[in-house]
Scaffold this motif. Structure first.
Motif, mmCIF file in Angstrom:
data_model
loop_
_atom_site.group_PDB
_atom_site.id
_atom_site.type_symbol
_atom_site.label_atom_id
_atom_site.label_comp_id
_atom_site.label_asym_id
_atom_site.label_seq_id
_atom_site.Cartn_x
_atom_site.Cartn_y
_atom_site.Cartn_z
ATOM 1 N N CYS A 63 0.682 -1.355 -0.011
ATOM 2 C CA CYS A 63 0.021 0.074 -0.054
ATOM 3 C C CYS A 63 0.989 1.146 -0.046
ATOM 4 O O CYS A 63 0.528 2.358 -0.616
ATOM 5 N N CYS A 110 -0.507 2.762 -3.252
ATOM 6 C CA CYS A 110 -1.625 3.570 -3.058
ATOM 7 C C CYS A 110 -1.158 5.197 -3.090
ATOM 8 O O CYS A 110 -0.200 5.530 -2.613
ATOM 9 N N SER A 111 -2.166 5.914 -3.066
ATOM 10 C CA SER A 111 -1.928 7.261 -3.087
ATOM 11 C C SER A 111 -1.830 7.953 -1.566
ATOM 12 O O SER A 111 -2.094 6.799 -0.638
ATOM 13 N N ASN A 131 -8.543 8.503 -0.523
ATOM 14 C CA ASN A 131 -8.121 7.903 -1.745
ATOM 15 C C ASN A 131 -7.540 6.516 -1.623
ATOM 16 O O ASN A 131 -7.499 5.354 -2.332
ATOM 17 N N ARG A 132 -6.671 6.722 -0.638
ATOM 18 C CA ARG A 132 -5.968 5.581 -0.152
ATOM 19 C C ARG A 132 -6.670 4.504 0.324
ATOM 20 O O ARG A 132 -6.457 3.172 -0.174
ATOM 21 N N GLU A 166 -8.274 2.555 -2.740
ATOM 22 C CA GLU A 166 -7.468 1.973 -3.723
ATOM 23 C C GLU A 166 -7.074 0.725 -2.771
ATOM 24 O O GLU A 166 -6.629 -0.559 -3.530
ATOM 25 N N PRO A 174 -10.312 5.120 -8.723
ATOM 26 C CA PRO A 174 -9.139 4.390 -7.847
ATOM 27 C C PRO A 174 -8.478 3.287 -8.617
ATOM 28 O O PRO A 174 -7.423 3.112 -8.787
ATOM 29 N N TYR A 175 -9.189 2.456 -9.470
ATOM 30 C CA TYR A 175 -8.529 1.468 -10.438
ATOM 31 C C TYR A 175 -7.559 2.075 -11.756
ATOM 32 O O TYR A 175 -6.481 1.555 -11.662
ATOM 33 N N ARG A 231 -5.986 4.973 -10.990
ATOM 34 C CA ARG A 231 -4.587 5.415 -10.241
ATOM 35 C C ARG A 231 -3.760 4.047 -9.982
ATOM 36 O O ARG A 231 -2.498 4.199 -10.271
ATOM 37 N N LEU A 232 -4.405 2.848 -9.474
ATOM 38 C CA LEU A 232 -3.723 1.792 -9.144
ATOM 39 C C LEU A 232 -2.850 1.486 -10.506
ATOM 40 O O LEU A 232 -1.720 0.993 -10.420
#
Length: 391
Positions: free
Chosen positions: A237, A241-242, A247-248, A251, A308-309, A311-312
């Motif tokens: 993470c 993750c952000s 957002n974290r 994600e 979120p998808y 960004r990941l």
């Protein structure tokens, strides 16, 4: 300034001891000493050389013991309106140990800590070579000689190796004071005594490779393979993750789901597959992770829920394509359980004449260095905890 002291104090001091002052305040382990003006000095002399910073002094007590302390600071005090000739010097002393005598002066053993404190007016003496020998006596257990004392260059300085290695220790100092040299000296002394030891050194600035040339395995990002699947979920993470908490959280939920699924895919062919969680140290494919993220994102019908998808996906792809992270996230690396090989290299098993592993982290990007150090330390710690002592 007083020139005479209680007879009881004088009996505890050797006739050749140099008296430098008297105690004028006591507060816990802090003692203030009113320094005597040097003999033969005129009234205008301010050359108090008997108590330099870092020197060790001794003070006899009324209960047949002697306490020792370091000089922390010295100051010259002049009363308001008084002439300079009326000034006096004061040294602040931090007590650190004592000798409790058993009836004969000087016959006791030095111990850390103070149980009997000096009284006001007690004489303060400079320590002698014999005093330093009793304070820093040669240990009767496993020890190393690592140099000479600053206060007495004829007195060897010893390190009790068992105590040093079994406890958390720190070498502190300002920039340029010699911390790296002290670490090198101690480790080389240890390895001279134990040539088949195992030392793991985390070197964030790349400064120790030359100091241990010929006796160290130097690990850099160019020759290090540290598979990403060894990271636990919190570390994953931290990487993918952000940083924003909202957002974290979104994600992290997605990442946990797809990683567990990717690990289950890999473990299906195992003869005895383990129970899979996000922290289980089982290999998995990042390509499989990206595929599963894409599949879940394709089932969503709202653009805002796909963020979120996306960004990941972009973060994982960025790590895979960046050569700086190739030692951990390179694409095309064959997935296999390499934990035994990595741990044996880190801990030098077998030693093969090189008992030190230097982890040169100077070229690792700052965005991931915390995670790399966390993983390396966790691997070493888990190995030490779960290994059989006899092996």
């Amino acid at each position: 300034m007083p020139d005479t002291f209680e007879a009881g104090h004088e009996e505890l001091a050797d006739s050749q001891d140099k008296r430098i002052g008297i105690v004028n305040s006591v507060a816990g382990f802090s003692v203030s000493c009113l320094l005597l003006r040097p003999e033969g000095a005129n009234a205008k002399s301010f050359a108090y050389r008997d108590a330099p910073i870092g020197s060790i002094i001794k003070i006899p007590t009324e209960r047949n013991s002697i306490v020792f302390g370091f000089v922390n600071s010295v100051a010259l005090h002049v009363a308001p309106g008084a002439s300079r000739e009326a000034s006096h010097a004061v040294a602040d002393i931090e007590l650190f140990g004592e000798i409790l005598n058993d009836g004969n002066s000087g016959s006791g053993r030095f111990t850390r800590g103070v149980s009997i404190y000096p009284v006001l007016g007690a004489p303060v003496y400079a320590t002698t070579h014999q005093d330093m020998g009793r304070i820093y006596t040669k240990p009767d257990t496993w020890h190393l000689e690592i140099g000479r004392l600053y206060q007495d260059t004829e007195q060897p300085a010893y390190l009790i190796s068992q105590e040093f290695l079994c406890k958390h220790s720190a070498i502190l100092g300002t920039t340029g004071s010699g911390k790296s040299c002290a670490v090198t000296l101690i480790l080389r002394s240890l390895l001279d005594a134990h040539p088949k030891g195992h030392v793991v050194m985390i070197d964030p600035h790349g400064e120790y490779a030359h100091a241990f040339r010929g006796m160290a395995e130097v690990v850099t990002p160019q020759n290090l393979q540290l598979p990403y699947w060894m990271l636990n979920f919190d570390e994953l993470c931290e990487v993918f993750c952000s940083k924003d908490s909202i957002n974290r959280a979104r994600e992290a939920g997605i990442l946990k789901e797809v990683i567990v699924a990717a690990k289950q895919d890999f473990s299906r062919d195992m003869p005895d597959p383990p129970h899979i969680t996000a922290d289980t140290p089982v290999p998995f494919s990042l390509t499989n992770v990206l595929k599963r993220i894409s599949e879940r994102m394709g089932k969503l019908d709202r653009p805002d829920s796909t963020l979120p998808y996306l960004r990941l996906t972009s973060t994982i792809e960025a790590y895979q394509s960046d050569r700086r992270y190739g030692f951990m996230f390179a694409t095309g690396v064959t997935l296999r359980d390499t934990m035994a090989q990595i741990v044996s290299r880190l801990l030098r098993i077998p030693v093969e004449g090189r008992p030190v592993t230097i982890l040169d982290l100077s070229a690792i990007p700052s965005e991931i260095i915390d995670v790399v150090v966390s993983l390396l330390c966790r691997l070493v710690f888990d190995f030490a905890v779960w290994s059989k002592r006899e092996e």
